[in-house]
Design an enzyme around this catalytic site. Structure first.
Site: not given
Length: 328
Positions: A273, A307, A176
């Site tokens: 998400d 994610h 991320s």
């Protein structure tokens, strides 16, 4: 811990796990390794807390002028470190979120994922929304994560552990926000990292009217900088954005191993998400197209889900890192 789908939804309450960062200067490549224990101060770092009792996982916390509080780092050694060999090093960066820090990958099972692999793994703090950046402004004192990681921590690791302190001895990876940090550092500090990996990390800052830059500014202002920003607001520091933007630094990925992972089906009900991984997927596709046009080999994976960190992909990444770097 699930080693295939490690959910991040609970993390994304106030902080972004997208990307951004700021400028520093030349790369730091220093190192003559010493023992695996009794690490010493140096390179602007003063050890204020440590635990070196575990044969593999070493913990340190530093006082540094680069950060207004004392950041920590976990250094995971290979099982056979006592053999006296030198080892390649992977810098592994956590994502954004209120519960994300240098312990994140230990919680997610990095010890078992790396068992038997001849690789040192360095996992530092990067701030809840630090964006692997020296911010344009801060109202809470210094939060210069880029300085801490590149100018201080990297040479400190080489001085205190038996590493290959060279281009073919280092890799950088992350999830991320940390995946963006990995892409950014690999381009800006070309001579420091021979392999770069991004697990659901954004690769394009300016697409969709600069959504990632806006998110970096908003999240950092709200969580870490008390109204300060990574890239400047209302006006961006355009030179910093360009310097940090992977899609604008494509030539800097020549002769590196490049590994990319993104999800194709984020949860449409979970706004964080859905928005984040949709943006990640689009940005990685743009980046891959530019790598392909430049003739730069890269490995990429688009997988079902949103994610999350995929443990099987991280294990595959570790094997690829070891295959690319100088052998222990």
């Amino acid at each position: 811990m699930s080693q295939s789908n490690i959910s991040r939804r609970q993390v994304l309450k106030t902080a972004g796990a997208a990307t951004a960062a700021a400028a520093l200067g030349g790369a730091g490549v220093i190192g003559s390794a010493t023992a695996a224990h009794a690490a010493r101060d140096g390179f602007g770092l003063r050890i204020v807390e440590h635990d070196e009792r575990d044969p593999r996982m070493k913990y340190y916390r530093f006082a540094t002028d680069a950060i207004g509080w004392n950041p920590g780092v976990n250094v995971l050694l290979p099982d056979d470190y006592s053999s006296g060999r030198r080892y390649p090093v992977l810098y592994l960066f956590h994502g954004g979120g209120l519960d994300q820090d240098f312990i994140t990958f230990d919680r997610w099972g990095i010890r078992s994922l790396s068992a038997g692999k001849r690789l040192i793994i360095v996992m530092p703090d990067g701030g809840h929304t630090g964006w692997y950046s020296n911010p344009v402004s801060s109202n809470v004192g210094p939060r210069d994560w880029e300085t801490f990681h590149i100018a201080q921590l990297l040479p400190w690791v080489d001085a205190n552990f038996r590493t290959y302190a060279e281009y073919d001895g280092r890799a950088v990876s992350g999830f991320s926000m940390g995946g963006f940090g990995a892409l950014k550092y690999a381009a800006k500090y070309y001579g420091d990292f021979a392999s770069v990996s991004s697990h659901s990390g954004p690769a394009s800052l300016r697409r969709d009217a600069g959504l990632v830059v806006h998110w970096a500014n908003i999240s950092s202002a709200a969580v870490d900088l008390a109204g300060g920003t990574v890239y400047g607001a209302p006006l961006w520091d355009e030179a910093r954005v360009s310097a940090d933007n992977p899609v604008q630094r494509v030539p800097s990925y020549h002769h590196k191993r490049v590994f990319l992972v993104a999800g194709t089906s984020p949860d449409p009900v979970n706004w964080a998400d859905y928005v984040q991984e949709t943006q990640v997927l689009a940005g990685q596709r743009e980046f891959r197209a530019r790598l392909g046009a430049a003739g730069i080999p890269h490995e990429w994976h688009e997988l079902p889900g949103g994610h999350v960190l995929r443990g099987d992909m991280l294990r595959r990444d570790l094997d690829g890192v070891i295959a690319r770097l100088r052998k222990a």
